[in-house]
Structures are given as C-alpha cells and as structure tokens.
Design a protein around this motif. Structure first.
Motif, short mmCIF file in Angstrom:
data_model
loop_
_atom_site.label_atom_id
_atom_site.label_comp_id
_atom_site.label_asym_id
_atom_site.label_seq_id
_atom_site.Cartn_x
_atom_site.Cartn_y
_atom_site.Cartn_z
N ASP A 197 0.85 -1.20 0.00
CA ASP A 197 0.00 0.00 0.00
C ASP A 197 0.89 1.24 0.00
O ASP A 197 0.76 2.12 0.85
CB ASP A 197 -0.94 -0.01 1.21
N ASP A 198 1.81 1.27 -0.95
CA ASP A 198 2.69 2.43 -1.16
C ASP A 198 3.47 2.85 0.08
O ASP A 198 3.75 4.03 0.29
CB ASP A 198 1.87 3.64 -1.67
N GLY A 199 3.81 1.88 0.92
CA GLY A 199 4.64 2.18 2.08
C GLY A 199 3.93 2.93 3.19
O GLY A 199 4.58 3.55 4.04
N GLN A 200 2.60 2.86 3.20
CA GLN A 200 1.84 3.53 4.27
C GLN A 200 2.16 2.89 5.62
O GLN A 200 2.30 1.68 5.73
CB GLN A 200 0.33 3.41 4.00
N LYS A 201 2.26 3.74 6.66
CA LYS A 201 2.46 3.23 8.01
C LYS A 201 1.10 2.98 8.67
O LYS A 201 0.22 3.83 8.64
CB LYS A 201 3.29 4.20 8.85
N LYS A 202 0.95 1.78 9.24
CA LYS A 202 -0.31 1.38 9.85
C LYS A 202 -0.03 0.73 11.19
O LYS A 202 1.13 0.47 11.54
CB LYS A 202 -1.06 0.41 8.94
N GLN A 203 -1.07 0.44 11.93
CA GLN A 203 -0.92 -0.24 13.21
C GLN A 203 -1.71 -1.54 13.19
O GLN A 203 -2.88 -1.57 12.79
CB GLN A 203 -1.40 0.64 14.36
N GLN A 204 -1.05 -2.62 13.60
CA GLN A 204 -1.70 -3.92 13.61
C GLN A 204 -2.77 -3.98 14.70
O GLN A 204 -2.55 -3.54 15.83
CB GLN A 204 -0.67 -5.02 13.84
N VAL A 205 -3.89 -4.56 14.35
CA VAL A 205 -4.97 -4.77 15.31
C VAL A 205 -5.26 -6.27 15.37
O VAL A 205 -5.65 -6.89 14.38
CB VAL A 205 -6.25 -4.01 14.90
N GLY A 206 -5.00 -6.89 16.52
CA GLY A 206 -5.24 -8.31 16.69
C GLY A 206 -4.24 -9.17 15.94
O GLY A 206 -3.14 -8.73 15.60
N ALA A 207 -4.66 -10.40 15.64
CA ALA A 207 -3.79 -11.33 14.91
C ALA A 207 -3.79 -10.99 13.43
O ALA A 207 -4.71 -10.35 12.91
CB ALA A 207 -4.27 -12.76 15.12
N VAL A 208 -2.75 -11.44 12.72
CA VAL A 208 -2.68 -11.29 11.27
C VAL A 208 -3.28 -12.54 10.64
O VAL A 208 -2.75 -13.64 10.78
CB VAL A 208 -1.23 -11.11 10.80
N SER A 209 -4.41 -12.38 9.97
CA SER A 209 -5.08 -13.50 9.32
C SER A 209 -6.14 -12.94 8.38
O SER A 209 -6.81 -11.95 8.73
CB SER A 209 -5.73 -14.42 10.36
N PRO A 210 -6.31 -13.53 7.19
CA PRO A 210 -5.54 -14.63 6.63
C PRO A 210 -4.13 -14.17 6.27
O PRO A 210 -3.88 -12.96 6.14
CB PRO A 210 -6.33 -15.00 5.37
N CYS A 211 -3.22 -15.11 6.10
CA CYS A 211 -1.82 -14.78 5.85
C CYS A 211 -1.53 -14.79 4.36
O CYS A 211 -0.77 -15.62 3.85
CB CYS A 211 -0.92 -15.74 6.60
N GLU A 212 -2.15 -13.89 3.64
CA GLU A 212 -1.93 -13.77 2.21
C GLU A 212 -1.94 -12.29 1.82
O GLU A 212 -2.46 -11.45 2.55
CB GLU A 212 -3.00 -14.53 1.42
N GLU A 213 -1.31 -12.00 0.67
CA GLU A 213 -1.15 -10.63 0.19
C GLU A 213 -0.54 -9.76 1.28
O GLU A 213 -1.08 -8.71 1.65
CB GLU A 213 -2.49 -10.06 -0.29
N LEU A 214 0.59 -10.19 1.78
CA LEU A 214 1.30 -9.48 2.84
C LEU A 214 2.68 -9.08 2.37
O LEU A 214 3.41 -9.90 1.80
CB LEU A 214 1.45 -10.38 4.08
N ASP A 215 3.04 -7.83 2.61
CA ASP A 215 4.42 -7.37 2.48
C ASP A 215 4.57 -6.25 3.50
O ASP A 215 4.48 -5.07 3.18
CB ASP A 215 4.71 -6.89 1.06
#
Length: 306
Positions: A197-215
């Motif tokens: 997402d063009d290097g946008q900074k975000k904050q994780q909420v909860g677990a990461v799932s599903p584990c696809e389309e991730l960088d």
C-alpha cells in the motif's frame, strides 16, 4: 572437504550430497527426532522435518532463473547486507549478496544437550566478485542448532576500517497447511510499513489473518511471534535476538500467478515470518565490530484452546 570434518559429520548422522542448485553440495542430517538439509550455495537451512510431521520449512519446486542471481523460494535464506532492493545500484541483486555465493562448512559437533551443531562461513576475501559488489571486508558465520526445534545464529564481522551500513533478514519460509486459516499472533499494536500500500504506516490490530497478500515490515517488533496453523494442527513459536523488525510476506494469488519463480499455488503453502532489521531499524557495524542475529523456532501442538 576436510577429512576430519567429513568424519565428524558422519558420526553426527550426516553426509554431503550433490545438489542441482548451482551444482553445489548440501549437508543432509538424519537423526531419530528429525531430518534436516543445509545448502552450501547461499548458506541456509533448506529443510527441517520433525519425526512424524511435515516439514517446518517450505520449498518451491520452481527453480527460478538459472542466472547467478536467480531467486529461489525455500528454507531460511539470508538477506544481507541489504534488505530489499539496493537503493544505490539497481544492478545489484535484491536482498543482498550472502545468498548468492558458496559457503564453507567449518565445524560439526553437538551442543551439551545433544543437539546437532553445524557451522558454515562466508568471507569476502574468498570471492573476488563480492569485493566488486561491496566495498567492505567481512566474515559471516551461521551456527545451526538442530534438535526438537531449530535455531539459526547469524553473525557478521566488519573486517574493514570503515563503518558498514546494514539492513538484513533471515527470510524464513514457514510451511503451512493453508495460509487462509493460518494466523500470526504477537504483533497486536505494532506499527508496520505496508509495502503493498505504497509504504503507508499502519498499526496492527489483533492477529494477522488470513496470511496472504502481505508485504509488511513491523518496526520495533517484539521478540516473539507465534504462527498458528490449524490445517497442520501445530503452532510455531518464533523467537528472535538482535532483531528490531519482523517482516511478513506472502504474495497472494494474483501476484503469485505473475511470478516466473514460483508455482501458482505456492502462496497457499507458506508464510514468511522474517527476523530482520529493516527500514527504520537498519543499523551500522563499526570497523572491527560484529553483530549477531538469531532466530529460534519451537514446534508445539495446536491445542483446542488456541
């Protein structure tokens, strides 16, 4: 290969076998509780299979380009001394140079608790091409500890007289039964850079799932994450030392189909959880100094309460 090392490897239940990967040998180790493979080309753990289980690590059957810097997707490749693209020279390969040269086996033995110990080395002085690609003299070592789980202790010594800028990762491909049901725990509340997402900074909420389309590069991340895999009914507890970042990567269906170095369905079978120092967590090694990066993986059954 040193005859004494070969005898010690044989006593450990190991052997050197030829491999098609750049026609470079692999170390095979067979123990009552596990089997493992270490590739000397690129110097990385390729496979770790606990007795009665599927491999903890993923290996794509796609061999990629046959050029020197062609990518392969398996095991725990080393990204060093830069992570991602080289920002100063587009002609240099992505993710550094450590995984594109032959390492040397330098030690075989056991730890006090009986775990197998394999040590390999890569020195810039041994490869003239490295000296053309990177202006700093260095020596890298990896100590593999193999038992009920495994650890990779990666060390980099700056042998030059100048400070060495570093970004890095142990780019671990963890095998999962289904990445759509797998989830990564332990990153709740952590800020990350979303490279999809063009290097946008975000904050994780909860677990990461599903584990696809991730960088995603999670900055100032905790030292432990857990990869839960309901399809294989196990969880992988991933602990790090010397790392400030955790990187999650999976290309997802659309990007996987566009890649020529990966099978279309490979993305369903792995999640990369990388022990790293990247982006804002890059650092420098002073002349004559050394830095260590370690990942330890523990395999546990996935309980009904998980």
């Amino acid at each position: 290969m040193d005859a004494q090392l070969m005898r010690e490897l044989e006593e450990l239940g190991g052997e050197i076998r030829p491999n098609s990967l750049r026609e470079c040998d692999e170390i095979f180790i067979d123990q009552p509780s596990f089997s493992a493979r270490i590739a000397l080309w690129g110097g990385h753990l390729v496979s770790f299979i606990p007795m009665g289980q599927q491999d903890v690590l993923f290996q794509s059957e796609n061999e990629g380009a046959l050029t020197r810097f062609g990518r392969r997707h398996f095991g725990v490749p080393v990204c060093w001394p830069w992570f991602g693209a080289n920002t100063e020279d587009d002609d240099l390969p992505a993710h550094g140079l450590a995984r594109y040269f032959r390492w040397q086996l330098v030690e075989v033995g056991r730890f006090k608790n009986g775990d197998a110990k394999i040590v390999i080395r890569l020195a810039s002085e041994d490869h003239p091409l490295i000296e053309e690609m990177w202006p700093h003299a260095f020596e890298l070592r990896q100590v593999f500890r193999l038992g009920e789980g495994f650890s990779v202790n990666f060390s980099a010594a700056n042998l030059s007289d100048k400070t060495m800028p570093i970004s890095e990762a142990l780019h671990t491909y963890f095998r999962v039964g289904d990445n759509k049901t797998a989830q990564v725990q332990g990153l709740d509340g952590v800020q990350y850079v979303d490279k999809f997402d063009d290097g946008q900074k975000k904050q994780q909420v909860g677990a990461v799932s599903p584990c696809e389309e991730l960088d995603r590069v999670y900055l100032d991340a905790p030292q432990e994450t857990v990869l839960e895999d309901p399809a294989l009914q196990r969880k992988l507890v991933i602990s790090s030392e010397g790392a400030q970042s955790t990187v999650l990567w999976n290309p997802g269906e659309a990007l996987a189909k566009l890649r020529t170095d990966m099978e279309d369905v490979d993305y369903r079978q792995f999640v990369c959880v990388e022990t790293a120092n990247a982006l804002d967590n890059a650092y420098k090694i002073a002349a004559g100094e050394m830095h260590q990066l370690r990942v330890t993986v523990r395999i546990e059954p996935l309980s009904d309460e998980s």
